[in-house]
Design a protein around this motif. Sequence first.
Motif, PDB file in Angstrom:
ATOM      1  N   HIS A  72      43.014  42.448  42.602  1.00 48.40           N
ATOM      2  CA  HIS A  72      42.721  41.242  41.835  1.00 48.40           C
ATOM      3  C   HIS A  72      43.795  41.029  40.790  1.00 48.40           C
ATOM      4  O   HIS A  72      44.463  41.969  40.369  1.00 48.40           O
ATOM      5  N   MET A  83      39.213  36.004  37.974  1.00 49.30           N
ATOM      6  CA  MET A  83      39.887  37.026  38.769  1.00 49.30           C
ATOM      7  C   MET A  83      40.184  36.451  40.143  1.00 49.30           C
ATOM      8  O   MET A  83      39.299  35.917  40.798  1.00 49.30           O
ATOM      9  N   HIS A 105      44.712  44.442  38.875  1.00 46.36           N
ATOM     10  CA  HIS A 105      43.865  45.642  38.900  1.00 46.36           C
ATOM     11  C   HIS A 105      43.318  45.844  40.299  1.00 46.36           C
ATOM     12  O   HIS A 105      43.276  44.909  41.091  1.00 46.36           O
ATOM     13  N   MET A 107      40.126  46.284  42.245  1.00 43.72           N
ATOM     14  CA  MET A 107      38.725  45.940  41.968  1.00 43.72           C
ATOM     15  C   MET A 107      37.805  46.647  42.953  1.00 43.72           C
ATOM     16  O   MET A 107      38.072  46.634  44.160  1.00 43.72           O
TER      17      MET A 107
HETATM   18 CU   LIG Z   1      38.644  42.017  39.415  1.00 45.86          CU
END
Ligand SMILES: [Cu+2]
Length: 143
Positions: A72, A83, A105, A107
């Motif tokens: 994400h 996101m 990141h 996720m």
């Molecule tokens: Cu996320």
Amino acid sequence: MAVMIKYFLMTFLIMCGPVSAESYRLDNLMVENAFAYPTNGKSGAGYLSLINEGPEDVLIGVTGNFPRVMVHESVIKDGLTTMQHRMAVKVPARGQLEFEPGSHHVMFMGLAEHWRVGDEIEVTLKFKIAGHLDIKFLVIPRP
Ligand SMILES: [Cu+2]
């Protein structure tokens, strides 16, 4: 009681010195400081530094033994943070890509168990050129 356990845990962590994440290498790529924060719901996020000493590569996926794992990117749009799912993320030649809160990141969704400080979250990063790299996100206390 919970306070005492927390106190014990803190003392334990201080006595053992700072917990630090391992570094990983795959050809020209290095992963450093792979970490995550404890979770209290069904989702979590993993962060890391990706250092590339060679030509451009592309992160094309992340897999792990969790219901849903994906890359994400948090994006601010009209003052709101959303996101967005990224199928591929370029790793610049002789450059660095940071996965950090508020940006890219890894996720995780549909988690069955809470992550606690000291847990290691195992995933496999897939790169277009370099191939597969197994890493672990170390769960550290929230700042
Ligand atoms: Cu996320």
